[in-house]
Design a protein around this motif. Sequence first.
Motif, PDB file in Angstrom:
ATOM      1  N   UNK A  13       0.886  -1.056  -0.038  1.00 36.60           N
ATOM      2  CA  UNK A  13      -0.153  -0.253   0.051  1.00 36.60           C
ATOM      3  C   UNK A  13       0.890   1.251  -0.024  1.00 36.60           C
ATOM      4  N   UNK A  14       0.608   2.235  -0.780  1.00 34.30           N
ATOM      5  CA  UNK A  14       1.235   3.243  -0.705  1.00 34.30           C
ATOM      6  C   UNK A  14       1.043   4.310   0.462  1.00 34.30           C
ATOM      7  N   UNK A  15       2.065   4.881   1.033  1.00 38.33           N
ATOM      8  CA  UNK A  15       2.097   5.602   2.239  1.00 38.33           C
ATOM      9  C   UNK A  15       1.046   6.842   2.078  1.00 38.33           C
ATOM     10  N   UNK A  16       0.557   7.357   2.842  1.00 38.95           N
ATOM     11  CA  UNK A  16      -0.061   8.437   2.972  1.00 38.95           C
ATOM     12  C   UNK A  16       0.608   9.680   3.140  1.00 38.95           C
ATOM     13  N   UNK A  17       0.608  10.882   2.731  1.00 42.12           N
ATOM     14  CA  UNK A  17       1.409  12.021   2.947  1.00 42.12           C
ATOM     15  C   UNK A  17       1.952  12.318   4.525  1.00 42.12           C
ATOM     16  N   UNK A  18       0.768  11.958   5.488  1.00 39.32           N
ATOM     17  CA  UNK A  18       1.121  12.379   6.717  1.00 39.32           C
ATOM     18  C   UNK A  18       2.282  11.212   7.114  1.00 39.32           C
ATOM     19  N   UNK A  19       2.156  10.117   6.736  1.00 34.69           N
ATOM     20  CA  UNK A  19       3.291   8.892   6.987  1.00 34.69           C
ATOM     21  C   UNK A  19       4.351   9.113   6.371  1.00 34.69           C
ATOM     22  N   UNK A  20       4.588   9.690   5.255  1.00 31.58           N
ATOM     23  CA  UNK A  20       5.771   9.971   4.377  1.00 31.58           C
ATOM     24  C   UNK A  20       6.433  11.137   5.221  1.00 31.58           C
ATOM     25  N   UNK A  21       5.780  12.188   5.872  1.00 30.53           N
ATOM     26  CA  UNK A  21       6.281  13.478   6.615  1.00 30.53           C
ATOM     27  C   UNK A  21       6.782  12.700   7.973  1.00 30.53           C
ATOM     28  N   UNK A  22       6.148  11.890   8.610  1.00 31.35           N
ATOM     29  CA  UNK A  22       6.791  11.371   9.846  1.00 31.35           C
ATOM     30  C   UNK A  22       7.959  10.319   9.581  1.00 31.35           C
ATOM     31  N   UNK A  23       8.079   9.888   8.506  1.00 32.80           N
ATOM     32  CA  UNK A  23       9.168   9.014   8.294  1.00 32.80           C
ATOM     33  C   UNK A  23      10.542  10.055   7.734  1.00 32.80           C
ATOM     34  N   UNK A  24      10.309  10.911   7.037  1.00 28.38           N
ATOM     35  CA  UNK A  24      11.253  11.949   6.761  1.00 28.38           C
ATOM     36  C   UNK A  24      11.744  12.647   7.929  1.00 28.38           C
ATOM     37  N   UNK A  25      10.711  13.054   8.890  1.00 25.85           N
ATOM     38  CA  UNK A  25      11.008  13.599  10.418  1.00 25.85           C
ATOM     39  C   UNK A  25      12.018  12.458  10.986  1.00 25.85           C
TER      40      UNK A  25
END
Length: 115
Positions: A13-25
Amino acid sequence: MFHRPPPIDTPEEALTPEQERVIRKFRRFSSVSMLVMVLGVAAVFGVIGYRMIRAKPVATGELTTLLPKGARITGTAVSGDIVVVTLDIGGTIEIRTFDARTLAPAGRLRFAEEP
């Protein structure tokens, strides 16, 4: 012969923008944390290396110091880089100090009674 689990047919499943932001952080936080740790270890090794390079060897050799006639050594001590020798010279106490690295005389302290 070996039991293998069945292949998973579910697509990722593709990550949501919120999940991608948390991973980058989290990655940024981990990178900063690792950088600080590496700098700290480098600083500790740098100080150890600096002190090893700057350390001067203790003087080896012999030193003969003439004492006044009738003087006797009553005590010796080492304090840091100073060697302290206490002398009894005909009933008068005198303290002589020497630099432990060079064995050069560093000072003399005489005691006398008040008249």
